[in-house]
Write an enzyme that holds these catalytic residues in place. Structure first.
Site, PDB file in Angstrom:
ATOM      1  N   GLU A 303     -68.077  17.709  31.231  1.00 35.14           N
ATOM      2  CA  GLU A 303     -68.765  17.027  30.134  1.00 35.14           C
ATOM      3  C   GLU A 303     -68.438  15.535  30.107  1.00 35.14           C
ATOM      4  OE1 GLU A 303     -71.061  18.292  28.439  1.00 35.14           O
ATOM      5  OE2 GLU A 303     -70.776  20.470  28.552  1.00 35.14           O
ATOM      6  N   ARG A 307     -71.546  12.864  30.733  1.00 35.17           N
ATOM      7  CA  ARG A 307     -71.903  12.096  29.538  1.00 35.17           C
ATOM      8  C   ARG A 307     -71.297  10.694  29.557  1.00 35.17           C
ATOM      9  NH1 ARG A 307     -72.527  16.298  24.485  1.00 35.17           N
ATOM     10  NH2 ARG A 307     -72.528  18.240  25.671  1.00 35.17           N
ATOM     11  N   ASP A 436     -76.378  26.837  36.358  1.00 30.78           N
ATOM     12  CA  ASP A 436     -77.659  26.144  36.428  1.00 30.78           C
ATOM     13  C   ASP A 436     -77.641  24.855  37.246  1.00 30.78           C
ATOM     14  OD1 ASP A 436     -75.959  25.089  34.519  1.00 30.78           O
ATOM     15  OD2 ASP A 436     -77.497  24.797  32.989  1.00 30.78           O
ATOM     16  N   GLU A 572     -84.223  20.566  28.108  1.00 27.55           N
ATOM     17  CA  GLU A 572     -84.659  21.028  29.428  1.00 27.55           C
ATOM     18  C   GLU A 572     -86.175  21.151  29.577  1.00 27.55           C
ATOM     19  OE1 GLU A 572     -80.497  21.652  28.966  1.00 27.55           O
ATOM     20  OE2 GLU A 572     -82.139  22.479  27.749  1.00 27.55           O
ATOM     21  N   THR A 661     -77.516  15.286  35.322  1.00 29.04           N
ATOM     22  CA  THR A 661     -77.892  16.424  34.483  1.00 29.04           C
ATOM     23  C   THR A 661     -77.804  16.108  32.990  1.00 29.04           C
ATOM     24  OG1 THR A 661     -77.628  18.842  34.301  1.00 29.04           O
ATOM     25  CG2 THR A 661     -75.613  17.487  34.294  1.00 29.04           C
TER      26      THR A 661
END
Length: 672
Positions: A303, A307, A436, A572, A661
């Site tokens: 994360e 980010r 994913d 998404e 992502t």
């Protein structure tokens, strides 16, 4: 003896000196400095020369004569045309007293490429480097410096959109050094030098070719609606959660995860793309004064990378301010202890103050998605800083996973052990949570690196074939194509909303030359993802759906279980709508995104500022707000909305950028 000596001596010679007066000399035909005398003198000297000397002199004279003739013929025409042009100019532009020409034939003074950065005096674009001479490949790691901090410089202030766009259009006519679009400018750079251990300071970039210029594309009403939504969300964050990780809009407070201002950092590049200058400058000042990584706090490697590191790198590329690169290097170095494991598979958690790392308390496993979805960011950090350690660490992870057993036709399990480096919990395969973005980053790393790393492409292609073979099914009654899960040989018709990244990824692959049937599958899957919204009472998708495999009267394709009916403002589906519209131009994808935005406004908007996730998408009268606005709502969802509604393909050109992502665009590397 004296007679003999006299006889032996040589005979004596006598000389007579005669002096003539000038008159006598002239009368006798002597030198008189006349032309006739000089001619006779030169001719006498010429005759005294040898035949070879005379031949050489004659040859030189002939050579000079020939050169003179050639020079005259070559210079005659340009001189003649220049003379004629001057005469024409004099005829067409006479100086008439009192008359002022409406369109004088004078070019406007060139403007500097950074002239539009008036509100950002401290931000300056980077100087374009030279083309690299190094090659990059899996067997010999060589990292190039940034080629293309293709940076976007926002020019319009959205509070005065129309006026600024008109002014920007006028400025573009004189600014020959930038590519213009939508009130912003792009300055493509080409990579230049071998990697350096020092961070490269941004400098003013040189001009680009005039033929690369493009007229700005005005933003439209739907984009303005996205800007309004962002400002409303930002108002809540600024009023009640400034500098904290996430806004709690209902209680007008905040929640902390890492204590690093996640929402603010996640939203930096969104503000830049949307043209929110004032908000961006406020956030930048917070980064300067308050963003400190030297604190005793555990952060999640994945994360924090997507980010914080991704957000800082992206913002650096867009605005060119080295502040963000310095911060990115700081957090990157502090995350490196995660890779100090027996297997080189990183731990999930890092203490960025102490420089220690560890797995979760309940297991020594890391999730496959987390350890294989940090590569874009660390590779780019190496390229920018010249420090190979970042890319080397993440490339080792990918090479290791490439060789592992336990895959099922390219599909990977969800967990991997940091000690042994082997997959665990075998037999469960999904494209949802915990796996994913592994598939997403296979393709995107291949694109980022210039389509050279064949192992990444092979793993991606094999995985897509595995999806087709094991996970694809069609629902009833509308025969929607969806991606389910496989658990120990048993198929489950369960699909996470997270899987809706896949249509966009498939479309991106097809755009980059992969088989056309990938685009066909993308078209089928994005229809399914839209129906996950359209078939729900609020028009918002739940976190997880189950599809009906058998037709039942009165039943829709989508079934929702009580534990799965929450909506977290996820991006998404909107992400994939953006890719589909960008590559097909089909307006229905924009219309679907517009419906989603309207439903966010209807059911998740908090009047005092911000948006909230909800617990029940099936209850329009009471969607049960959860009192939390995730940072990705500003970092991803609204950014993709804005891009979806744009008709400008150069607004984050997908041939120049690849999104991580968390929707942070990073430049695609120039091929060597």
């Amino acid at each position: 003896l004296g007679a003999a000596a006299a006889a032996a001596s040589p005979p004596r010679r006598d000389f007579i000196s005669v002096t003539l007066s000038p008159e006598e000399a002239v009368g006798a035909g002597g030198y008189n400095n006349s032309k006739a005398w000089r001619r006779r003198s030169c001719w006498r000297k010429w005759k005294q020369l040898s035949r070879l000397q005379r031949s050489v002199i004659l040859f030189l004279f002939a050579f000079l004569a020939v050169c003179g003739v050639i020079s005259y013929t070559s210079m005659g025409e340009p001189w003649k045309s220049l003379t004629n042009k001057s005469l024409d100019d004099q005829r067409t532009e006479p100086e008439i007293p009192g008359l002022k020409l409406a369109n004088p034939a004078v070019l406007p003074a060139p403007q500097k490429a950074d002239a539009n950065l008036g509100n950002y005096p401290e931000l300056s674009p980077q100087k374009p480097p030279k083309p690299p001479h190094v090659r990059r490949g899996p067997s010999n790691l060589q990292i190039r410096p940034p080629r293309g901090d293709v940076r976007l410089k926002t020019r319009h202030d959205t509070s005065r959109v129309i006026e600024e766009l008109v002014q920007a259009d006028k400025e573009d006519k004189t600014e020959k050094s930038v590519i213009s679009w939508r009130g912003a400018v792009i300055e493509p750079d080409q990579s230049t030098e071998p990697p350096s251990s020092k961070i490269k300071e941004p400098e003013k970039s040189s001009s680009v070719e005039a033929e690369d210029q493009k007229e700005p594309v005005p933003i439209n009403e739907r984009q303005i609606a996205v800007i309004e939504a962002f400002r409303h969300a930002w108002k809540g964050y600024k009023d009640f959660a400034w500098g904290h990780d996430e806004l709690k809009p209902l209680s007008k407070s905040y929640s902390e995860w890492f204590g690093l201002g996640l929402t603010l950092i996640d939203a930096l590049d969104t503000m830049w793309i949307l043209g929110l200058k004032e908000e961006f400058e406020e956030a930048r000042k917070w980064v300067v004064n308050d963003l400190v990584f030297d604190k005793n706090v555990d952060v999640n490697l994945f994360e924090s990378t997507i980010r914080i590191l991704g957000g800082l790198l992206s913002t650096y590329h867009l605005c060119g301010d080295s502040l963000f690169l310095e911060k990115a290097k700081d957090i990157g170095n502090r995350l490196m202890p995660a890779f100090k494991t027996p297997s080189k598979i990183p731990y999930s958690d890092v203490n960025i103050g102490r420089g220690t790392a560890h797995p979760p308390r309940w297991t020594s496993d890391s999730t496959v998605a987390e350890v294989t979805s940090i590569q874009l960011e660390f590779r780019e950090l190496s390229r920018l800083t010249g420090d190979e350690k970042f890319q080397k660490a993440v490339d080792e992870v990918m090479k290791h996973v490439h060789t592992l057993s336990g895959k099922n036709d390219g599909l990977v399990p969800m967990f991997i052990n940091t000690n042994s480096g082997q997959f665990t919990h075998l037999g469960v395969y999904t494209l949802g949570a915990r796996a994913d973005s592994y598939y997403e980053y296979l393709l995107k790393q291949w694109i980022q690196g210039g389509k050279k790393e064949n192992e990444l492409l092979e793993d991606y292609m094999r995985a897509i074939e595995g999806v087709k073979k094991h996970l694809l099914q069609r629902s009833q009654p509308k025969k929607l194509t969806f991606v389910g899960e496989l658990a120990h040989g048993h198929f489950s018709a369960k699909m996470d909303h997270l899987v809706c990244f896949l249509p966009g990824t498939l479309a991106l692959g097809a755009h980059n030359g992969l088989p056309a049937d990938h685009m066909k599958l993308a078209e089928a899957l994005i229809e399914t993802c839209y129906q996950m919204y359209a078939q729900v009472e609020t028009g918002l998708s739940p976190e997880i759906v189950h599809f009906n495999l058998h037709a039942q009267k009165g039943h829709k394709d989508v079934e929702i279980k009580p534990a799965d009916r929450h909506n977290l403002l996820r991006p998404e589906t909107v992400e994939s709508l953006f890719y589909m519209y960008r590559f097909t131009g089909d307006k229905k994808y924009q219309d679907w995104g517009w419906e989603i935005l309207q439903n966010f406004n209807k059911y998740t908007r908090v009047p005092t500022g911000g948006y909230t996730s909800i617990n029940n998408v099936q209850n329009p009268s009471n969607p049960e707000p959860r009192d939390k606005m995730e940072s990705f709502f500003l970092g991803e969802t609204l950014k993709y909305m804005f891009l979806l509604f744009s008709d400008d393909i150069d607004l984050i050109n997908l041939d120049k950028y690849v999104f991580n992502t968390e929707a942070h665009p990073l430049p695609i590397w120039v091929p060597a």
